[in-house]
Write a protein that holds these residues in place. Structure first.
Motif, short mmCIF file in Angstrom:
data_model
loop_
_atom_site.label_atom_id
_atom_site.label_comp_id
_atom_site.label_asym_id
_atom_site.label_seq_id
_atom_site.Cartn_x
_atom_site.Cartn_y
_atom_site.Cartn_z
N HIS A 141 21.60 4.21 3.70
CA HIS A 141 20.29 4.72 4.10
C HIS A 141 19.18 4.26 3.15
N ILE A 142 19.36 3.04 2.61
CA ILE A 142 18.37 2.48 1.70
C ILE A 142 17.04 2.28 2.41
N HIS A 143 17.10 1.78 3.64
CA HIS A 143 15.86 1.52 4.38
C HIS A 143 15.11 2.82 4.69
N ALA A 144 15.83 3.85 5.09
CA ALA A 144 15.18 5.12 5.43
C ALA A 144 14.58 5.78 4.19
N VAL A 145 15.31 5.81 3.10
CA VAL A 145 14.83 6.47 1.88
C VAL A 145 13.64 5.71 1.28
N SER A 146 13.75 4.39 1.18
CA SER A 146 12.64 3.61 0.63
C SER A 146 11.42 3.67 1.53
N GLY A 147 11.64 3.70 2.84
CA GLY A 147 10.52 3.79 3.78
C GLY A 147 9.80 5.12 3.66
N ALA A 148 10.55 6.20 3.53
CA ALA A 148 9.93 7.52 3.37
C ALA A 148 9.14 7.58 2.08
N TYR A 149 9.70 7.05 1.00
CA TYR A 149 9.00 7.04 -0.29
C TYR A 149 7.72 6.23 -0.19
N PHE A 150 7.83 5.03 0.39
CA PHE A 150 6.67 4.14 0.45
C PHE A 150 5.57 4.69 1.35
N LEU A 151 5.93 5.12 2.54
CA LEU A 151 4.90 5.58 3.48
C LEU A 151 4.27 6.91 3.05
N VAL A 152 5.08 7.85 2.65
CA VAL A 152 4.54 9.17 2.29
C VAL A 152 3.71 9.08 1.00
N LEU A 153 4.33 8.60 -0.08
CA LEU A 153 3.59 8.52 -1.35
C LEU A 153 2.48 7.48 -1.27
N GLY A 154 2.72 6.40 -0.52
CA GLY A 154 1.69 5.37 -0.40
C GLY A 154 0.42 5.88 0.25
N PHE A 155 0.55 6.59 1.35
CA PHE A 155 -0.64 7.13 2.02
C PHE A 155 -1.32 8.18 1.15
N LEU A 156 -0.53 9.03 0.50
CA LEU A 156 -1.12 10.04 -0.38
C LEU A 156 -1.88 9.39 -1.53
N TRP A 157 -1.29 8.34 -2.13
CA TRP A 157 -1.96 7.66 -3.23
C TRP A 157 -3.24 6.99 -2.76
N LEU A 158 -3.21 6.33 -1.61
CA LEU A 158 -4.39 5.63 -1.11
C LEU A 158 -5.54 6.61 -0.84
N ILE A 159 -5.22 7.73 -0.24
CA ILE A 159 -6.25 8.73 0.03
C ILE A 159 -6.81 9.30 -1.28
N ALA A 160 -5.90 9.61 -2.22
CA ALA A 160 -6.33 10.19 -3.50
C ALA A 160 -7.19 9.21 -4.30
N SER A 161 -6.83 7.92 -4.27
CA SER A 161 -7.60 6.94 -5.03
C SER A 161 -9.00 6.76 -4.46
N HIS A 162 -9.12 6.77 -3.14
CA HIS A 162 -10.44 6.69 -2.52
C HIS A 162 -11.26 7.94 -2.83
N ALA A 163 -10.61 9.08 -2.83
CA ALA A 163 -11.32 10.32 -3.16
C ALA A 163 -11.81 10.28 -4.61
#
Length: 419
Positions: A141-163
């Motif tokens: 489940h490498i693809h599922a775990v890495s995808g969840a990490y990337f998409l969830v934390l990635g979107f949160l980081w992008l929003i926080a950095s713009h804020a």
């Protein structure tokens, strides 16, 4: 009297044996493998009514690899069969390669820790999502775990950095974009992209089979473009090693092949969709990587045309921009850009980061559609979000950072600066 009772008992047993024939097991394979199974000849003379033994899978059975799980279902053999019946031969099956990855996608991983996580997914998202996504096709489940990490934390980081930029634009001057958090997110994006390649097999067991058009879409349009965007974000993070600068032309060749290959592949698939529709239901074509296409209406074809072309043609424009950072002296060019636009690196890092998120999100949506969890219309909407998200990010940075950045290519692309 005893002799009479014994005869009567034997008569009852004999009658019961004919009224309730023994059930005989039959091996049934999954639908994805049954279509490709070799022709089997069954002789009803070999079936012992009273002592039928469990079916045995031959060594040549398409399910013989240990990683596949075949289900054995009980089925009734016709009661009309009688000793001496003529052997019955099944109709020859079409010559089609058995794609083991398709069978693995139908096998839910319910063992150990993976089974516990799968139960949690079923509890939150429903059992259908668990059965169609939490399967043994995804190794560990490498693809599922890495995808969840990337998409969830990635979107949160992008929003926080713009804020954070909105609250204090001056922070862009001293921002470190290659810290542990940012680096881990980008690395997980790259791992997610690479781990998708082994699962991208739909009409062949070969990895990177160029004749498997659907697989090419996931390999080039998903993994390749996501990797390209992660590399772009890494380049503008400030932590890109100078030792890799001489390899810039090789990266440019690689990304050119990815972008051009994606565009060509989607255009071929789109053309084949139109040809299949024009042929009509009576003359449907077998298309590599797609199986038998059902007849679709013009509205659905128009939506597919938008979907495929949004996923391909805009990527070619990336090559004009990537040229600036793909030559060995790119650091010298970049130094002149940042002297004039000191926050340009923040905006372009956001662009690469948001592009990687957009590609990963669109391919996740494509996976959901392939597993019949979302419709074509939903897939198109998510793709539009992924396409325009980097543009929105750049527009926001330009509005907040003002003269510290520029969005005009002729003001900073090296081909317009005499380099």
């Amino acid at each position: 009297m005893r002799r009479t009772r014994a005869v009567a008992a034997l008569t009852v047993l004999h009658t019961a044996a004919f009224q309730a024939p023994a059930r005989r097991p039959r091996l049934a394979l999954r639908s994805t493998i049954e279509d490709a199974a070799a022709t089997t000849v069954v002789s009803l003379e070999t079936i012992d009514v009273q002592n039928s033994a469990p079916a045995v899978v031959a060594a040549t059975d398409p399910c013989s690899p240990p990683e596949l799980i075949c289900e054995v279902l009980d089925a009734e053999v016709s009661d009309a069969a009688a000793p001496g019946a003529v052997a019955v031969a099944a109709a020859p099956a079409p010559a089609r390669e058995v794609v083991f990855m398709e069978a693995l996608k139908e096998t839910v991983d319910g063992e150990g820790l993976a089974g516990t996580v799968g139960d949690g997914i079923a509890l939150v998202f429903g059992d259908t999502v668990r059965r169609r996504l939490w399967t043994r096709a995804d190794y560990a489940h490498i693809h599922a775990v890495s995808g969840a990490y990337f998409l969830v934390l990635g979107f949160l980081w992008l929003i926080a950095s713009h804020a954070q930029l909105f609250a204090d634009p001056a922070v862009a001057q001293t921002w470190s974009l290659h810290g542990p958090l940012e680096a881990s997110i980008v690395v997980m994006g790259a791992v997610n992209a690479v781990s998708a390649v082994p699962m991208a097999r739909f009409s062949s067991n070969k990895m990177l089979d160029m004749t498997d058009l659907k697989a090419n879409g996931f390999t080039f349009g998903g993994a390749g473009l996501t990797l390209m965007s992660c590399w772009m974000a890494w380049w503008f993070s400030g932590g890109y090693p100078s030792a890799l600068l001489p390899a810039g032309p090789a990266f440019l060749v690689l990304w050119t092949a990815v972008c051009a290959g994606t565009t060509l592949n989607w255009e071929i698939m789109l053309q084949q969709n139109f040809e299949a529709a024009e042929a009509g239901a009576a003359k449907q074509k077998q298309i590599a990587g797609q199986g038998k296409l059902k007849k679709v209406g013009q509205d659905e074809l128009a939506e597919k045309a938008i979907l495929y072309r949004l996923a391909s043609w805009p990527n070619l424009t990336q090559l004009l921009f990537l040229y600036s950072i793909s030559l060995p002296d790119a650091s010298a060019w970049w130094s002149t850009v940042t002297d004039q636009y000191p926050a340009q690196g923040v905006m372009l890092y956001h662009y690469g980061f948001a592009s990687a998120l957009g590609y990963a999100l669109s391919m996740f949506s494509e996976t959901l559609r392939d597993r019949k969890l979302v419709s074509l219309r939903v897939d198109l909407i998510i793709l539009l979000i992924g396409v325009f998200m980097p543009m929105v990010s750049v527009g926001f940075d330009a509005a907040v950072l003002g003269d510290a950045v520029t969005v005009k290519p002729w003001e900073y692309w090296r081909q317009f600066q005499g380099w």
